[in-house]
Design a protein around this motif. Structure first.
Motif, PDB file in Angstrom:
ATOM      1  N   ALA A  34       0.796  -1.227   0.000  1.00 57.96           N
ATOM      2  CA  ALA A  34       0.000   0.000   0.000  1.00 57.96           C
ATOM      3  C   ALA A  34       0.829   1.277   0.000  1.00 57.96           C
ATOM      4  CB  ALA A  34      -0.940   0.004   1.210  1.00 57.96           C
ATOM      5  N   ALA A  35       2.115   1.186   0.299  1.00 56.96           N
ATOM      6  CA  ALA A  35       2.957   2.379   0.317  1.00 56.96           C
ATOM      7  C   ALA A  35       3.298   2.864  -1.092  1.00 56.96           C
ATOM      8  CB  ALA A  35       4.245   2.104   1.093  1.00 56.96           C
ATOM      9  N   PHE A  36       2.976   2.066  -2.093  1.00 63.75           N
ATOM     10  CA  PHE A  36       3.275   2.416  -3.484  1.00 63.75           C
ATOM     11  C   PHE A  36       1.980   2.555  -4.279  1.00 63.75           C
ATOM     12  CE2 PHE A  36       6.917   0.148  -1.848  1.00 63.75           C
ATOM     13  CZ  PHE A  36       7.992   0.891  -2.295  1.00 63.75           C
ATOM     14  N   VAL A  37       1.924   3.548  -5.141  1.00 64.44           N
ATOM     15  CA  VAL A  37       0.773   3.703  -6.031  1.00 64.44           C
ATOM     16  C   VAL A  37       0.873   2.658  -7.127  1.00 64.44           C
ATOM     17  CG1 VAL A  37      -0.576   5.295  -7.416  1.00 64.44           C
ATOM     18  CG2 VAL A  37       0.960   6.189  -5.677  1.00 64.44           C
ATOM     19  N   GLN A  38      -0.182   1.883  -7.291  1.00 63.59           N
ATOM     20  CA  GLN A  38      -0.203   0.895  -8.359  1.00 63.59           C
ATOM     21  C   GLN A  38      -0.590   1.564  -9.680  1.00 63.59           C
ATOM     22  OE1 GLN A  38       0.975  -2.230  -7.503  1.00 63.59           O
ATOM     23  NE2 GLN A  38       1.292  -1.056  -5.612  1.00 63.59           N
ATOM     24  N   THR A  39      -0.133   0.983 -10.782  1.00 63.14           N
ATOM     25  CA  THR A  39      -0.412   1.549 -12.100  1.00 63.14           C
ATOM     26  C   THR A  39      -0.964   0.481 -13.027  1.00 63.14           C
ATOM     27  OG1 THR A  39       1.855   1.128 -12.855  1.00 63.14           O
ATOM     28  CG2 THR A  39       1.397   3.283 -11.873  1.00 63.14           C
ATOM     29  N   LEU A  40      -1.678   0.935 -14.052  1.00 68.46           N
ATOM     30  CA  LEU A  40      -2.167   0.032 -15.080  1.00 68.46           C
ATOM     31  C   LEU A  40      -1.052  -0.255 -16.075  1.00 68.46           C
ATOM     32  CD1 LEU A  40      -5.686   1.598 -15.790  1.00 68.46           C
ATOM     33  CD2 LEU A  40      -5.170  -0.432 -14.421  1.00 68.46           C
ATOM     34  N   SER A  41      -1.149  -1.368 -16.757  1.00 72.50           N
ATOM     35  CA  SER A  41      -0.163  -1.693 -17.777  1.00 72.50           C
ATOM     36  C   SER A  41      -0.385  -0.812 -19.006  1.00 72.50           C
ATOM     37  CB  SER A  41      -0.267  -3.170 -18.173  1.00 72.50           C
ATOM     38  OG  SER A  41      -1.561  -3.452 -18.684  1.00 72.50           O
ATOM     39  N   GLY A  42       0.658  -0.579 -19.746  1.00 71.19           N
ATOM     40  CA  GLY A  42       0.554   0.263 -20.929  1.00 71.19           C
ATOM     41  C   GLY A  42       0.651   1.737 -20.581  1.00 71.19           C
ATOM     42  N   THR A  43       0.693   2.548 -21.614  1.00 74.20           N
ATOM     43  CA  THR A  43       0.820   3.990 -21.415  1.00 74.20           C
ATOM     44  C   THR A  43      -0.528   4.682 -21.591  1.00 74.20           C
ATOM     45  OG1 THR A  43       1.399   4.299 -23.748  1.00 74.20           O
ATOM     46  CG2 THR A  43       3.216   4.014 -22.185  1.00 74.20           C
ATOM     47  N   THR A  44      -0.595   5.917 -21.134  1.00 76.39           N
ATOM     48  CA  THR A  44      -1.815   6.702 -21.243  1.00 76.39           C
ATOM     49  C   THR A  44      -1.482   8.052 -21.876  1.00 76.39           C
ATOM     50  OG1 THR A  44      -3.755   7.462 -20.000  1.00 76.39           O
ATOM     51  CG2 THR A  44      -1.624   7.763 -18.947  1.00 76.39           C
ATOM     52  N   SER A  45      -2.469   8.934 -21.950  1.00 74.46           N
ATOM     53  CA  SER A  45      -2.260  10.238 -22.579  1.00 74.46           C
ATOM     54  C   SER A  45      -1.307  11.095 -21.750  1.00 74.46           C
ATOM     55  CB  SER A  45      -3.601  10.964 -22.738  1.00 74.46           C
ATOM     56  OG  SER A  45      -4.211  11.159 -21.470  1.00 74.46           O
ATOM     57  N   ILE A  46      -0.528  11.904 -22.443  1.00 74.54           N
ATOM     58  CA  ILE A  46       0.411  12.814 -21.797  1.00 74.54           C
ATOM     59  C   ILE A  46      -0.293  14.140 -21.551  1.00 74.54           C
ATOM     60  CG2 ILE A  46       2.651  13.964 -22.016  1.00 74.54           C
ATOM     61  CD1 ILE A  46       3.425  11.837 -24.050  1.00 74.54           C
ATOM     62  N   PRO A  47      -0.165  14.726 -20.372  1.00 77.27           N
ATOM     63  CA  PRO A  47      -0.740  16.057 -20.161  1.00 77.27           C
ATOM     64  C   PRO A  47      -0.240  17.029 -21.234  1.00 77.27           C
ATOM     65  CG  PRO A  47       0.034  15.138 -18.090  1.00 77.27           C
ATOM     66  CD  PRO A  47       0.501  14.203 -19.161  1.00 77.27           C
ATOM     67  N   VAL A  48      -1.139  17.863 -21.720  1.00 75.16           N
ATOM     68  CA  VAL A  48      -0.793  18.776 -22.815  1.00 75.16           C
ATOM     69  C   VAL A  48       0.426  19.624 -22.462  1.00 75.16           C
ATOM     70  CG1 VAL A  48      -1.586  20.748 -24.164  1.00 75.16           C
ATOM     71  CG2 VAL A  48      -3.145  18.841 -23.700  1.00 75.16           C
ATOM     72  N   GLY A  49       0.451  20.129 -21.245  1.00 76.84           N
ATOM     73  CA  GLY A  49       1.564  20.969 -20.836  1.00 76.84           C
ATOM     74  C   GLY A  49       2.886  20.233 -20.851  1.00 76.84           C
ATOM     75  N   HIS A  50       2.871  18.961 -20.453  1.00 76.25           N
ATOM     76  CA  HIS A  50       4.112  18.191 -20.459  1.00 76.25           C
ATOM     77  C   HIS A  50       4.528  17.825 -21.879  1.00 76.25           C
ATOM     78  CE1 HIS A  50       6.811  14.655 -19.396  1.00 76.25           C
ATOM     79  NE2 HIS A  50       7.348  15.692 -18.780  1.00 76.25           N
ATOM     80  N   ALA A  51       3.555  17.561 -22.741  1.00 78.64           N
ATOM     81  CA  ALA A  51       3.877  17.269 -24.144  1.00 78.64           C
ATOM     82  C   ALA A  51       4.578  18.466 -24.786  1.00 78.64           C
ATOM     83  CB  ALA A  51       2.609  16.918 -24.910  1.00 78.64           C
ATOM     84  N   GLN A  52       4.105  19.658 -24.496  1.00 79.44           N
ATOM     85  CA  GLN A  52       4.735  20.864 -25.028  1.00 79.44           C
ATOM     86  C   GLN A  52       6.115  21.068 -24.412  1.00 79.44           C
ATOM     87  OE1 GLN A  52       1.686  23.706 -24.024  1.00 79.44           O
ATOM     88  NE2 GLN A  52       0.549  23.359 -25.917  1.00 79.44           N
ATOM     89  N   PHE A  53       6.240  20.787 -23.122  1.00 73.85           N
ATOM     90  CA  PHE A  53       7.535  20.868 -22.444  1.00 73.85           C
ATOM     91  C   PHE A  53       8.533  19.930 -23.123  1.00 73.85           C
ATOM     92  CE2 PHE A  53      10.463  19.108 -19.276  1.00 73.85           C
ATOM     93  CZ  PHE A  53      11.004  20.245 -18.702  1.00 73.85           C
ATOM     94  N   CYS A  54       8.097  18.713 -23.462  1.00 75.11           N
ATOM     95  CA  CYS A  54       8.971  17.723 -24.088  1.00 75.11           C
ATOM     96  C   CYS A  54       9.378  18.134 -25.499  1.00 75.11           C
ATOM     97  CB  CYS A  54       8.282  16.360 -24.108  1.00 75.11           C
ATOM     98  SG  CYS A  54       8.119  15.587 -22.478  1.00 75.11           S
ATOM     99  N   GLN A  55       8.516  18.836 -26.210  1.00 80.09           N
ATOM    100  CA  GLN A  55       8.879  19.327 -27.531  1.00 80.09           C
ATOM    101  C   GLN A  55      10.022  20.331 -27.438  1.00 80.09           C
ATOM    102  OE1 GLN A  55       5.248  20.883 -29.200  1.00 80.09           O
ATOM    103  NE2 GLN A  55       4.425  18.860 -29.695  1.00 80.09           N
ATOM    104  N   GLN A  56      10.029  21.101 -26.382  1.00 80.32           N
ATOM    105  CA  GLN A  56      11.067  22.114 -26.197  1.00 80.32           C
ATOM    106  C   GLN A  56      12.341  21.526 -25.583  1.00 80.32           C
ATOM    107  OE1 GLN A  56       9.163  25.076 -23.759  1.00 80.32           O
ATOM    108  NE2 GLN A  56       7.825  25.799 -25.410  1.00 80.32           N
ATOM    109  N   ARG A  57      12.191  20.454 -24.794  1.00 84.08           N
ATOM    110  CA  ARG A  57      13.331  19.847 -24.103  1.00 84.08           C
ATOM    111  C   ARG A  57      13.307  18.331 -24.279  1.00 84.08           C
ATOM    112  NH1 ARG A  57      11.351  23.980 -20.917  1.00 84.08           N
ATOM    113  NH2 ARG A  57      12.864  25.551 -20.194  1.00 84.08           N
TER     114      ARG A  57
END
Length: 210
Positions: A34-57
């Motif tokens: 319980a001390a760790f957040v569990q995640t689903l398998s596979g990837t999901t959508s990237i937040p728009v702000g982070h996608a733009q950040f990644c384009q620049q960096r």
């Protein structure tokens, strides 16, 4: 995203919880507890702000060459988390992206001012520069009690997922925070995101999120 800060009492309470964790002998890493957040398998959508950040960096949004599952937390590293969290919270003036950049969402490093995701980016950069593996420092999107989005930094340690937040001054285990966890960066690739599983009843009772 909201940028308000909360009281010292909460910070001290969270610090006491984390110090108690340090007193527990380290065991073999089990990220299914319980001390760790569990995640689903596979990837999901990237937040728009982070996608733009990644384009620049793009160099900051690629596969991690070394995949470290979690940092072995000790007193020195715990103090480092507290120091970085307090330093960034204390030196960045909270302001919305709309007020600062005239857009709804813009992820970047703070220039003395910033929104919640800018705090998270700054803390992540400082900890990486201090030697923390990038795969253990994950920006996460959460929901607050009022339903508004918010961003925090998760430090994945052998004692659990610790949250560095600009609204709450303490560094707490994820399940001791009043947020509903939605998604976070992938440990394998900083430019990819995964959905988190947060079915805690305390979220609904404390935060009132549907």
């Amino acid at each position: 995203m909201n940028t308000n800060k909360k009281g010292l009492g909460t910070a001290l309470f969270g610090a006491l919880i984390a110090l108690a964790l340090l007193a527990i002998p380290a065991q073999a890493l089990d990220t299914n507890n319980a001390a760790f957040v569990q995640t689903l398998s596979g990837t999901t959508s990237i937040p728009v702000g982070h996608a733009q950040f990644c384009q620049q960096r793009p160099s900051e949004c690629r596969a991690n060459a070394q995949l470290v599952p979690a940092v072995a937390l000790n007193e020195a590293l715990w103090q480092q988390l507290l120091t970085v969290n307090a330093h960034v919270n204390g030196t960045v003036v909270p302001v919305t992206d709309q007020d600062l950049y005239r857009v709804n969402e813009f992820w970047t490093y703070p220039n003395g001012y910033g929104d919640c995701e800018d705090y998270a980016l700054a803390k992540r950069r400082e900890l990486i520069n201090a030697g923390w593996p990038a795969s253990t420092l994950l920006i996460a999107v959460v929901k607050q009690a009022n339903g508004e989005g918010h961003a925090v930094l998760i430090a994945r340690t052998d004692r659990g997922d610790l949250v560095l937040d600009n609204q709450i001054g303490s560094v707490d285990l994820w399940n001791a925070t009043p947020y509903k966890f939605i998604k976070r960066q992938s440990q394998a690739n900083a430019g990819q995101w995964v959905d988190m599983i947060d079915n805690r009843e305390v979220v609904f009772a404390t935060a009132g999120i549907n």
